[in-house]
Design a protein around this motif. Sequence first.
Motif, short mmCIF file in Angstrom:
data_model
loop_
_atom_site.label_atom_id
_atom_site.label_comp_id
_atom_site.label_asym_id
_atom_site.label_seq_id
_atom_site.Cartn_x
_atom_site.Cartn_y
_atom_site.Cartn_z
N GLY A 1 0.80 -1.26 0.02
CA GLY A 1 -0.02 -0.14 0.12
C GLY A 1 0.92 1.22 -0.16
O GLY A 1 0.31 2.48 -0.21
N SER A 2 2.40 1.26 0.04
CA SER A 2 3.09 2.38 0.16
C SER A 2 2.86 2.86 -1.38
O SER A 2 2.97 2.11 -2.35
CB SER A 2 4.40 2.01 0.34
OG SER A 2 5.07 2.92 0.07
N ASN A 3 3.09 4.10 -1.26
CA ASN A 3 3.04 5.03 -2.60
C ASN A 3 4.28 5.18 -3.10
O ASN A 3 4.51 5.69 -4.27
CB ASN A 3 2.26 6.41 -2.38
CG ASN A 3 0.92 6.29 -2.34
OD1 ASN A 3 0.16 5.19 -2.55
ND2 ASN A 3 0.35 7.25 -1.30
N TYR A 4 5.46 4.61 -2.46
CA TYR A 4 6.57 4.82 -3.04
C TYR A 4 7.29 3.70 -3.95
O TYR A 4 6.68 2.75 -3.84
CB TYR A 4 7.77 5.03 -1.68
CG TYR A 4 7.36 6.02 -0.79
CD1 TYR A 4 6.75 7.39 -1.17
CD2 TYR A 4 7.29 6.04 0.57
CE1 TYR A 4 6.38 8.43 -0.32
CE2 TYR A 4 6.98 6.79 1.45
CZ TYR A 4 6.48 8.23 1.04
OH TYR A 4 6.09 9.10 1.85
N VAL A 5 8.18 4.08 -4.60
CA VAL A 5 8.64 2.86 -5.59
C VAL A 5 9.95 2.77 -5.91
O VAL A 5 10.73 3.90 -5.57
CB VAL A 5 8.23 3.43 -7.18
CG1 VAL A 5 6.55 3.17 -7.16
CG2 VAL A 5 8.43 4.59 -7.73
N GLN A 6 10.49 1.79 -5.76
CA GLN A 6 12.08 1.57 -5.92
C GLN A 6 12.29 1.88 -7.35
O GLN A 6 12.01 0.89 -8.29
CB GLN A 6 12.41 0.13 -5.58
CG GLN A 6 12.21 -0.12 -4.12
CD GLN A 6 12.34 -1.70 -3.66
OE1 GLN A 6 11.02 -2.36 -3.21
NE2 GLN A 6 13.41 -2.13 -4.00
N ALA A 7 13.17 2.87 -7.60
CA ALA A 7 13.25 3.60 -8.80
C ALA A 7 14.93 3.10 -9.31
O ALA A 7 15.12 3.16 -10.34
CB ALA A 7 13.26 5.17 -8.97
N GLY A 8 15.58 2.67 -8.23
CA GLY A 8 17.23 2.49 -8.73
C GLY A 8 17.97 2.23 -7.59
O GLY A 8 17.96 2.50 -6.28
#
Length: 339
Positions: free
Chosen positions: A332-339
Amino acid sequence: MKHRRFLFILPALLIALAGCAAQAEPVQRTTFALGTVCTQTVYASGDGEALTLAGEELLYALDAQLSVHRAQSEVSLINARAGEWTEVSARTFSLIARAKALAEQTGGAFDPTLGVLTKAWDIAGEHPRVPAADEIASLLPLIGWQGIELDEAASCVRICEGQALDLGAIAKGLAADALAEIYRQADARGVISLGGNVYALGAKQDGAPWRVGLRDPLGTAEDYFATLAVQDVSVVVSGAYERYFEQDGKIYHHILDAQTGYPAASGLLCSVVVSADSTLADALSTALFVRGQGGLALAEAAGADALVLTEAGELFATPGFYDQYDFALNEGSNYVQAG
Ligand code: AMP
Ligand code: MG
């Protein structure tokens, strides 16, 4: 002038102690020192009470030596005698020497000589305010780690006239390292939690690593966006939400950019550094928050692992970070693993 103060000291990290129900209870002790709530949780085969008491004494001693809010501390004496040599304890001397080296290593993103600035802003004090632009401009020339002189043989420190030290960005790291050493000597395990600094020593009773929750900078004190499984390392977080005040609808936080004189605005919500060396991790987390995402290379070069959360909600980490610490983003976290 609308001036509301929001100055809270909240845990940036949450520790899960679950999983040890069948085993001996830990000894816990909470102490207020170094401007934060310090909690020791110790599993010892010997006298856990005595261990945490020794830890508490050490926290008080470090506070008495290093706090800029105590007129008699060694750091305050150095500041009062700026321009002259001041003899200090071996521990204070080595911390200042370390702080100078780390300031150089981080290109001044972490700079322990910005005491005149932190005093002017007083963000952690009783009367936080936004200094006038010309006041800030007049203070900037007084900032510079190059002004710290060290005489190791005499255990003496000198800063330039007009300068002031502030070790607030590294002192908790030293405290965590020193407490961890006390536990190690006693063959004990446990978790030391000093606000945004956590040291997880050994494994949990069941042999599993400790799970450290990373607080959501946009949520409440109970909201965590991810957990990290760690053992025998320290996790240090720097974030704008830890100490700040609001004036005329604008947030002013406690991590300052020595180049501008204003709170760092590098596009991060928080920075996280993991290392067995908590003093290093502490200085680096502050430096990373000032430098922004580009500072990850600094942490990597210093031998630490790091993670940043940007204002765009993207997570970036040093290579191998996610595998090494079993990183789990909350559902449910809105954060994304981008790199
Ligand atoms: P931390 O929570 O470890 O990031 O440290 C923040 C504290 O360190 C502040 O409350 C100040 O006392 C001090 N500080 C703020 N900005 C810096 C900086 N750029 N370098 C060194 N110390 C700083
Ligand atoms: Mg720090």
